[in-house]
Design an enzyme around this catalytic site. Structure first.
Site, short mmCIF file in Angstrom:
data_model
loop_
_atom_site.label_atom_id
_atom_site.label_comp_id
_atom_site.label_asym_id
_atom_site.label_seq_id
_atom_site.Cartn_x
_atom_site.Cartn_y
_atom_site.Cartn_z
CG HIS A 1 8.45 61.42 -16.21
ND1 HIS A 1 7.11 61.65 -16.00
CD2 HIS A 1 8.58 61.16 -17.55
CE1 HIS A 1 6.45 61.55 -17.14
NE2 HIS A 1 7.31 61.26 -18.10
CG LEU B 1 10.82 69.09 -22.53
CD1 LEU B 1 11.70 68.01 -23.15
CD2 LEU B 1 11.07 69.19 -21.03
CG HIS C 1 12.65 60.02 -19.55
ND1 HIS C 1 11.27 59.96 -19.74
CD2 HIS C 1 12.97 61.33 -19.64
CE1 HIS C 1 10.81 61.17 -19.93
NE2 HIS C 1 11.81 62.03 -19.89
NE ARG D 1 -2.57 99.05 -38.58
CZ ARG D 1 -1.52 99.06 -39.40
NH1 ARG D 1 -0.40 98.43 -39.07
NH2 ARG D 1 -1.58 99.72 -40.55
CD GLU E 1 7.27 86.10 -34.27
OE1 GLU E 1 7.17 86.92 -35.22
OE2 GLU E 1 8.18 85.23 -34.20
CG PHE F 1 3.90 85.88 -37.32
CD1 PHE F 1 4.11 84.94 -38.32
CD2 PHE F 1 4.17 87.21 -37.59
CE1 PHE F 1 4.56 85.32 -39.57
CE2 PHE F 1 4.62 87.60 -38.84
CZ PHE F 1 4.82 86.66 -39.84
CG HIS G 1 -1.37 93.07 -40.02
ND1 HIS G 1 -1.07 93.94 -38.98
CD2 HIS G 1 -0.81 93.63 -41.15
CE1 HIS G 1 -0.38 94.97 -39.46
NE2 HIS G 1 -0.22 94.82 -40.76
CG HIS H 1 2.63 87.80 -43.84
ND1 HIS H 1 3.46 86.93 -44.50
CD2 HIS H 1 3.43 88.57 -43.07
CE1 HIS H 1 4.72 87.18 -44.16
NE2 HIS H 1 4.73 88.18 -43.29
#
Length: 753
Positions: free
Chosen positions: A111, A202, A347, A442, A497, A524, A548, A560
């Protein structure tokens, strides 16, 4: 470095928080080189260039710049040092560009576009600005450089070679993108010395750079003294249009400004092109205004290809900023020199022969062979690297002074520089008995973290706005916040996150013994997946805490409740995924995660309560990944084997007890970490899961993918093959078959076959 660092002859006392010391700008000015002298109005060196130095450049500068105009001709008798340095800088940039072109042509891959367009930026940073010593690439107090636009790695490889890094020789430039080379298609920190972090996807590098800058600010606040500044370096990062478009860069940039990371400089390659074409296809915002709104110091450099001094002045402004990170928008031409200049065609890919010939003509390169390096270019770079060697020597002198005057702080600091693990740290982990109250894993994790914080001075981290729910907070250690408490070891990430994960990678790769943890709900982890993968690829020892962990979280419902997440995470090479069943296994997971400083770990934890000390569990056995929890077979092989993880292990033990009362020989196996179990010797795996026992049942409240390898073709996999459901956790478990009665029914059915 390690030979010079203090090593205690006996295990140190548990780490006690020291009263932090907040440095000020005046201390930085007094005790450290705040910014290279080249970027002041005094040009490159503190004294005039010698006549010999000018003579060494005479032929090359005449070749490059001799014109009919006397004002642009080179004359070694000329006392205009600024003009001379400007000509030298431009010729060095020419050489960098030709090396980039030669590397791509030789490899028939790569590149070149960004690398050609940003050649001035790379050169100025490595020749005039950054503090580093190529003879010791891991020197702690070096400046850090991150190439978030990782496809432009050729620019960094060429600069590393010219600067004297042994990791990149001319032969390495010739082997660009070749299998096993030290110049892969995107920069990898575990392959090439001088590369701080692995980049490619990126925007990741922007967040990594924020993590590096946070690590510096945090350690500076904890250890610097008015008469001994031992932590003082800057972080530079190059980003491109793609990085600006990716959401992770916005998350990280928002936090950098909120945290007032003034030693972070982000350099934006504004070349107006992406792979598909001009940025106007999909990008029309004022990126500089965006960063200004976030709270950054913003500067625009309009004409770097003609005026290198404009960029130097921008860097000087950045170095003088005391409260804000700096965003420098540099307007460049992608593929500079090529006929493809300024277009998306530049590029990636090679150049046609007529284009190559024209590029050589433009820089007066003539018929020089491929990979030609003007000898005086090496010497020009050496001027700066010799300064870096002296800066390192000065730093060691300061460290020795610090060691003598502040022995307690020095002991802690050098523990960090040696990796952050004090002898016997494992003994700090809590143990549990049958009389302890039940809690979610937890909750057991929270106890582990806070016990570890007392003996591990580098433990630092936070949650994505879920600290109270993840139970991921170090009590008594304050929040990281500038200027109030930059020594704080709790990081408030907000609802970010993805940024949190990549920032944590940067903290881990700072090389200062910091042990970062990052917490959120397991569902998540999808937001974080690319950063988690890069942690594994770049050997970043981040501890990802994911609570969780199943449909057992209950009322929040299928949005969730994780189902497929564990399967996907277990597929990530090198990543250690733990799903502990109780307090013992939770402590065991931390024991392995902390010990493995070049491997990321992910600990999946329950919301629902489980026994603190399930009979048969073992913190030490966790390091094997899987082990026998219980077995009534004696010297015989069991009739059936139950395999499970997490909260479901208790269900399996209950079902096994029921069948044992009926005279059945039943074994229960905890498979807390698949990857660790898979690495065990064949004899051990055969001992735990003997092949002749084909009646096996796996029980895990998640995707069944992967379990067939452990239960075999004749076994049964009890998993979740659809999304979860909203309801009380026991009702949800019952709906999907995760009850002791149903597990027992499955066992009986299999035994009756």
């Amino acid at each position: 470095m390690s030979s010079l660092l203090y090593k205690p002859s006996s295990p140190p006392l548990p780490y006690l928080p020291l009263k932090p010391y907040s440095t000020s700008t005046s201390f930085n000015n007094k005790f450290s080189i705040k910014f290279p002298i080249c970027c002041t109005n005094n040009t490159t060196t503190a004294t005039s260039h010698s006549k010999d130095h000018k003579l060494s450049w005479k032929n090359e500068l005449q070749r490059a710049f001799q014109t009919s105009s006397p004002s642009k001709q080179f004359d070694e008798e000329d006392n205009d040092d600024e003009l001379f340095q400007d000509l030298v800088d431009k010729r060095c940039v020419d050489n960098i560009r030709m090396l980039i072109v030669d590397s791509v042509q030789n490899a028939k891959a790569g590149h070149p576009g960004m690398a050609l367009g940003m050649a001035e930026v790379g050169y100025i940073l490595y020749r005039h600005v950054m503090k580093y010593n190529p003879k010791n690439p891991k020197w702690f107090n070096r400046d850090r450089f991150v190439l978030s636009a990782g496809h432009g790695c050729l620019l960094q490889y060429v600069c590393l070679h010219l600067a004297g890094f042994q990791s990149v020789q001319v032969e390495d430039l010739r082997r660009l993108c070749k299998l096993g080379s030290r110049t892969p298609g995107h920069p990898e920190n575990v392959v090439t010395d001088g590369i701080e972090v692995t980049t490619g996807p990126l925007g990741q590098g922007v967040a990594n750079a924020v993590g590096l800058a946070l690590a510096e600010a945090h350690l500076a606040a904890r250890f610097n003294k008015p008469d001994a500044v031992v932590v003082d370096h800057r972080t530079y990062c190059i980003m491109g249009d793609g990085c600006a478009m990716e959401g992770i860069s916005h998350e990280a940039a928002s936090l950098a400004a909120h945290w007032k990371l003034n030693k972070l400089t982000l350099i934006y390659d504004d070349n107006k092109n992406t792979i598909d074409g001009h940025t106007t296809l999909a990008f029309s915002e004022d990126i500089s205004a965006r960063f200004k709104a976030l709270g950054w110091n913003t500067i625009t450099v309009d004409n770097i290809h003609e005026d290198l001094g404009e960029f130097k002045r921008a860097l000087l402004s950045a170095s003088n900023e005391t409260e804000r990170p700096t965003f420098i928008q540099v307007k460049t031409l992608i593929g500079k020199l090529s006929v493809k200049e300024g277009t998306s065609d530049a590029h990636h890919g090679t150049f046609k022969e007529d284009d190559l010939s024209k590029m050589r003509q433009k820089v007066k390169w003539g018929d020089r062979e491929q990979f030609h390096i003007v000898p005086v270019v090496y010497r020009e770079m050496q001027i700066h690297t010799e300064q870096g060697e002296r800066q390192e020597q000065d730093w060691y002198s300061t460290l020795n002074f610090f060691r003598n005057k502040y022995p307690q702080e020095a002991m802690e600091f050098e523990i960090l520089l040696n990796g952050g693990l004090v002898p016997g740290w494992e003994g700090s982990l809590p143990t549990w008995s049958n009389s302890d109250p039940v809690d979610a894993t937890r909750g057991y994790s929270e106890k582990c973290l806070n016990h570890l914080a007392k003996v591990l001075p580098g433990l630092i981290g936070g949650s994505a706005d879920l600290a109270s729910s993840n139970k991921a907070y170090l009590h008594g250690y304050e929040d990281f916040s500038q200027p109030d408490s930059p020594w704080g070891r709790n990081i408030r990430y907000g609802v970010r996150e993805h940024g949190m994960a990549a920032i944590s990678n940067g903290i881990a790769l700072h090389g200062s013994g910091l042990i970062p943890f990052a917490a959120t709900f397991l569902i998540f982890s999808d937001y974080m997946k690319n950063s988690i993968r890069l942690a594994a690829l770049s050997h970043a020892g981040v501890i990802f805490i994911m609570t969780h962990d199943s449909i057992g979280l209950g009322e929040d419902g299928p949005t969730h409740q994780p189902v497929e997440q564990l399967a996907g995470l277990r597929a990530v090479p090198r990543l250690l995924v733990f799903r502990p069943a109780d307090g013992n296994e939770t402590a065991g997971a931390y024991r392995v995660a902390v010990a493995n400083r070049d491997v990321p770990s992910l600990i999946a934890l329950s919301r629902q309560k489980v026994n603190s000390n399930l009979s048969g569990t073992s913190a030490v056995a966790v390091e094997k990944g899987g082990y026998i929890l219980s077995d009534n077979s004696g010297e015989e092989v069991p009739e059936i084997i139950l395999i499970s993880t997490g909260s479901e292990l208790c269900l399996c033990e209950g079902s096994a007890d029921t069948l044992r009362k009926e005279g059945r020989k039943v074994r229960v196996v905890s498979l807390v970490c698949w990857r660790l179990f898979d690495r065990q010797p064949l004899e051990y795996k055969e001992f735990v899961l003997p092949r002749r026992v084909v009646k096996r049942v796996s029980v895990e409240a998640g995707s069944p993918h992967g379990w067939r390898e452990y239960v075999g073709g004749d076994g049964v996999v009890l998993g979740v093959e659809d999304f979860g459901a909203s309801g009380a956790y026991l009702d949800t478990f019952k709906k999907f078959g995760f009850t002791q009665e149903n597990v027992t029914k499955i066992l009986r059915s299999l035994l009756d076959r």
